[in-house]
Design an enzyme around this catalytic site. Structure first.
Site, PDB file in Angstrom:
ATOM      1  N   ALA A  10      13.912  10.589 -13.296  1.00 37.08           N
ATOM      2  CA  ALA A  10      12.595  10.483 -13.927  1.00 37.08           C
ATOM      3  C   ALA A  10      12.558  11.009 -15.356  1.00 37.08           C
ATOM      4  O   ALA A  10      12.208  10.281 -16.296  1.00 37.08           O
ATOM      5  CB  ALA A  10      11.564  11.214 -13.074  1.00 37.08           C
ATOM      6  N   ARG A  21      12.540   2.753 -27.633  1.00 30.75           N
ATOM      7  CA  ARG A  21      11.358   2.143 -28.263  1.00 30.75           C
ATOM      8  C   ARG A  21      11.125   2.626 -29.693  1.00 30.75           C
ATOM      9  O   ARG A  21      10.267   2.093 -30.393  1.00 30.75           O
ATOM     10  CB  ARG A  21      10.120   2.434 -27.415  1.00 30.75           C
ATOM     11  CG  ARG A  21      10.166   1.784 -26.037  1.00 30.75           C
ATOM     12  CD  ARG A  21       8.898   2.058 -25.255  1.00 30.75           C
ATOM     13  NE  ARG A  21       8.975   1.481 -23.919  1.00 30.75           N
ATOM     14  CZ  ARG A  21       9.008   2.179 -22.787  1.00 30.75           C
ATOM     15  NH1 ARG A  21       8.944   3.512 -22.835  1.00 30.75           N
ATOM     16  NH2 ARG A  21       9.078   1.580 -21.619  1.00 30.75           N
ATOM     17  N   GLU A  32      25.089  10.626 -15.238  1.00 32.03           N
ATOM     18  CA  GLU A  32      24.457  10.781 -13.930  1.00 32.03           C
ATOM     19  C   GLU A  32      25.505  11.107 -12.870  1.00 32.03           C
ATOM     20  O   GLU A  32      26.503  10.396 -12.731  1.00 32.03           O
ATOM     21  CB  GLU A  32      23.695   9.501 -13.554  1.00 32.03           C
ATOM     22  CG  GLU A  32      23.245   9.396 -12.110  1.00 32.03           C
ATOM     23  CD  GLU A  32      22.374  10.551 -11.649  1.00 32.03           C
ATOM     24  OE1 GLU A  32      22.551  10.999 -10.503  1.00 32.03           O
ATOM     25  OE2 GLU A  32      21.506  11.012 -12.443  1.00 32.03           O
ATOM     26  N   CYS A  42       9.749  10.779  -4.029  1.00 31.85           N
ATOM     27  CA  CYS A  42       8.573  11.070  -3.209  1.00 31.85           C
ATOM     28  C   CYS A  42       8.319  10.004  -2.150  1.00 31.85           C
ATOM     29  O   CYS A  42       7.625  10.264  -1.161  1.00 31.85           O
ATOM     30  CB  CYS A  42       7.338  11.208  -4.097  1.00 31.85           C
ATOM     31  SG  CYS A  42       7.476  12.546  -5.305  1.00 31.85           S
ATOM     32  N   VAL A  80      28.347  16.876 -14.950  1.00 28.68           N
ATOM     33  CA  VAL A  80      28.547  17.801 -16.070  1.00 28.68           C
ATOM     34  C   VAL A  80      28.836  19.197 -15.521  1.00 28.68           C
ATOM     35  O   VAL A  80      28.162  19.680 -14.616  1.00 28.68           O
ATOM     36  CB  VAL A  80      27.305  17.824 -16.984  1.00 28.68           C
ATOM     37  CG1 VAL A  80      27.428  18.916 -18.041  1.00 28.68           C
ATOM     38  CG2 VAL A  80      27.107  16.457 -17.635  1.00 28.68           C
ATOM     39  N   ASP A 280      12.665  18.759 -13.426  1.00 29.51           N
ATOM     40  CA  ASP A 280      12.823  19.778 -12.391  1.00 29.51           C
ATOM     41  C   ASP A 280      13.810  20.880 -12.739  1.00 29.51           C
ATOM     42  O   ASP A 280      13.924  21.861 -11.985  1.00 29.51           O
ATOM     43  CB  ASP A 280      13.275  19.123 -11.076  1.00 29.51           C
ATOM     44  CG  ASP A 280      12.193  18.257 -10.452  1.00 29.51           C
ATOM     45  OD1 ASP A 280      11.085  18.184 -11.015  1.00 29.51           O
ATOM     46  OD2 ASP A 280      12.468  17.631  -9.402  1.00 29.51           O
ATOM     47  N   LYS A 356     -16.187  28.700   0.070  1.00 25.57           N
ATOM     48  CA  LYS A 356     -15.651  27.641   0.920  1.00 25.57           C
ATOM     49  C   LYS A 356     -16.776  27.001   1.710  1.00 25.57           C
ATOM     50  O   LYS A 356     -17.613  27.704   2.301  1.00 25.57           O
ATOM     51  CB  LYS A 356     -14.587  28.202   1.868  1.00 25.57           C
ATOM     52  CG  LYS A 356     -13.911  27.118   2.712  1.00 25.57           C
ATOM     53  CD  LYS A 356     -12.748  27.667   3.521  1.00 25.57           C
ATOM     54  CE  LYS A 356     -13.207  28.464   4.705  1.00 25.57           C
ATOM     55  NZ  LYS A 356     -12.094  28.805   5.618  1.00 25.57           N
ATOM     56  N   TYR A 423     -22.088   8.032  -7.419  1.00 24.26           N
ATOM     57  CA  TYR A 423     -22.786   8.186  -6.138  1.00 24.26           C
ATOM     58  C   TYR A 423     -23.218   6.829  -5.602  1.00 24.26           C
ATOM     59  O   TYR A 423     -23.805   6.002  -6.302  1.00 24.26           O
ATOM     60  CB  TYR A 423     -24.039   9.070  -6.281  1.00 24.26           C
ATOM     61  CG  TYR A 423     -25.038   8.844  -5.152  1.00 24.26           C
ATOM     62  CD1 TYR A 423     -24.717   9.237  -3.855  1.00 24.26           C
ATOM     63  CD2 TYR A 423     -26.249   8.203  -5.378  1.00 24.26           C
ATOM     64  CE1 TYR A 423     -25.598   9.001  -2.808  1.00 24.26           C
ATOM     65  CE2 TYR A 423     -27.144   7.970  -4.345  1.00 24.26           C
ATOM     66  CZ  TYR A 423     -26.813   8.358  -3.056  1.00 24.26           C
ATOM     67  OH  TYR A 423     -27.675   8.121  -2.025  1.00 24.26           O
ATOM     68  N   TRP A 431     -25.265  15.042  -4.201  1.00 24.04           N
ATOM     69  CA  TRP A 431     -24.490  16.151  -4.756  1.00 24.04           C
ATOM     70  C   TRP A 431     -23.070  16.044  -4.190  1.00 24.04           C
ATOM     71  O   TRP A 431     -22.867  16.130  -2.980  1.00 24.04           O
ATOM     72  CB  TRP A 431     -25.087  17.505  -4.376  1.00 24.04           C
ATOM     73  CG  TRP A 431     -26.354  17.844  -5.098  1.00 24.04           C
ATOM     74  CD1 TRP A 431     -27.627  17.755  -4.632  1.00 24.04           C
ATOM     75  CD2 TRP A 431     -26.457  18.336  -6.440  1.00 24.04           C
ATOM     76  NE1 TRP A 431     -28.529  18.154  -5.579  1.00 24.04           N
ATOM     77  CE2 TRP A 431     -27.836  18.522  -6.715  1.00 24.04           C
ATOM     78  CE3 TRP A 431     -25.538  18.632  -7.441  1.00 24.04           C
ATOM     79  CZ2 TRP A 431     -28.318  18.989  -7.925  1.00 24.04           C
ATOM     80  CZ3 TRP A 431     -26.009  19.106  -8.666  1.00 24.04           C
ATOM     81  CH2 TRP A 431     -27.377  19.283  -8.901  1.00 24.04           C
TER      82      TRP A 431
END
Length: 442
Positions: A10, A21, A32, A42, A80, A280, A356, A423, A431
């Site tokens: 990623a 670009r 890699e 994921c 690497v 990561d 809560k 809504y 609400w």
């Protein structure tokens, strides 16, 4: 300009595409360790139950596409082992042949990702003991499921552990989760985590709290999991107890964080000239904690990679940080969080309080089938929003994203009441649930 990128997933390939670009001529080499580029980790748990047909379906772009269409020198099987900033050289070995290699760079991006923590447990090398991080990992699990697998044990009750528990459960396996602590999903406060535990019980998933794995036993194939409390017969084990950044190959010149992540600034620069890091293996600035953090997620990897690529190509783009947003599906529950939990606010010695409520995600007269539990954490003196956790059957993503946006802009609970949110009875009450909770803070 010679660019070298370590890591073809990623962050690395988001950066590479930004360089491609740019207006300048580019000479990009990507190193890699594996053989697959640019895929969505994921999505891998959902191949277990067949929601995603094949592990390869999560590949966004193939190696050949990067080579032939974008003219990137996309290497595979290149691991690497050392970076020498004094000579601007990267060293390593080919994992398929053992052959050594070296590449010089003008600018370097380290996007080497993270790997699952592999504890030093006896029997971890037995057949039937798995971790899931890559497409080959997933194919190995799918292949093993062709055997007479009835009992599955998952070590670790975090994001991946719960996703894998759900998918194994969906294909009829008897699932047991072994959790070292006293709750599932430790990023959540315990009162909210209880809702996740209740769902696990409803689905027939057994959870063993406060147990530490000691070893696995079996002649050649795993047969038992032995903890400090009991023994469990099993046919397959999935270990998911966290990840470590892949940074062992960097030297003492680099500033490293508490979890061995590379510390980067707003421009994704490390403390070493002409070396950037993203994803990561790198730190992320947390806007609410106001300090560097380590939250390895695909969203952060793609954003950091894009920004690193822009800056490698000569721009001056900034990464403005994270607020710690994540979401998970676990059977009938949607589970979301953003910002700080009570535990984190307490650790930071903040003067905070929380509210809560349990309510409906839609107008109560429209449907009473779904519930939503909303918890918001806020700063007492100022009412500044610090975080939110939402668990329910419907509409969690909508509310968590609103809270994440509010956190990004340092809004208060009073500001939440001012928001003009959508809504109609099938979608909301007059609400919104987060506004209902915000009212309780006044």
């Amino acid at each position: 300009m010679k660019y070298v990128i370590i890591g073809g997933d990623a962050a690395g390939m988001s950066a590479a595409m930004q360089i491609v670009r740019s207006k300048d001529h580019h000479d990009i080499t990507v190193l890699e360790k594996g053989e697959i580029y640019s895929y969505g980790q994921c999505g891998l748990p959902y191949t277990i139950s067949g929601i995603v047909d094949e592990p390869e379906d999560v590949i966004a772009r193939s190696v050949e596409t990067f080579r032939n269409k974008y003219h990137i020198d996309a290497k595979i099987n290149h691991e690497v082992t050392k970076v020498d900033p004094s000579t601007k050289t990267v060293y390593g070995k080919r994992t398929n042949t053992g052959e050594s290699f070296m590449y010089h760079y003008d600018k370097l991006l380290i996007a080497s990702g993270a790997s699952p923590v592999t504890p030093d447990w006896e029997g971890i090398d037995l057949e039937g003991v798995f971790q899931i991080n890559t497409i080959p990992d997933t194919n190995d699990i799918l292949s093993y499921l062709n055997k007479n697998i009835k009992n599955v044990t998952i070590v670790g009750g975090g994001f991946i552990g719960l996703e894998m528990a759900e998918n194994f459960n969906d294909i009829g396996k008897n699932v047991t989760i072994i959790q070292r602590g006293n709750q599932l999903m430790t990023p959540f406060d315990r009162d909210m985590a209880e809702l996740i535990y209740e769902e696990a019980k409803k689905q027939g998933i057994k959870v063993k709290f406060n147990e530490s794995v000691q070893r696995f036993s079996g002649k050649k194939v795993v047969e038992k999991v032995i903890t400090n409390q009991a023994e469990y017969e099993t046919d397959l084990v999935l270990i998911s107890v966290g990840v470590n950044p892949n940074t062992k190959f960097v030297g003492e010149e680099f500033e490293i964080g508490e979890k061995n992540e590379l510390i980067v600034n707003d421009y994704m620069q490390t403390n070493v000239p002409d070396v950037y890091a993203a994803g990561d293996c790198a730190s992320q600035y947390h806007r609410i904690k106001q300090q560097n953090d380590y939250v390895p997620l695909g969203t952060h990897a793609n954003k950091q990679g894009m920004i690193a690529g822009q800056n490698l190509a000569g721009d001056s783009a900034k990464f403005h940080g994270i607020v710690g947003t994540s979401i998970l599906k676990f059977h009938n529950l949607e589970i979301g969080r953003t910002g700080l939990s009570e535990k984190e606010a307490k650790k930071l010695s903040m003067d905070f309080d929380s509210v809560k409520i349990t309510t409906r995600p839609v107008a109560s007269y429209y449907s009473n089938q779904e519930e939503l539990t909303v918890k918001i954490v806020y700063e007492k003196p100022t009412k500044r929003l610090l975080g939110g956790q939402i668990i329910g059957n419907k509409g969690v993503d909508k509310r968590i994203d609103v809270l994440a946006t509010a956190l990004y802009h340092h809004m208060t609970t009073v500001h939440l009441l001012d928001l003009d949110l959508s809504y109609a009875p099938p979608f909301n009450g007059v609400w919104d649930p987060i506004q209902q909770a915000a009212k309780r803070t006044l």
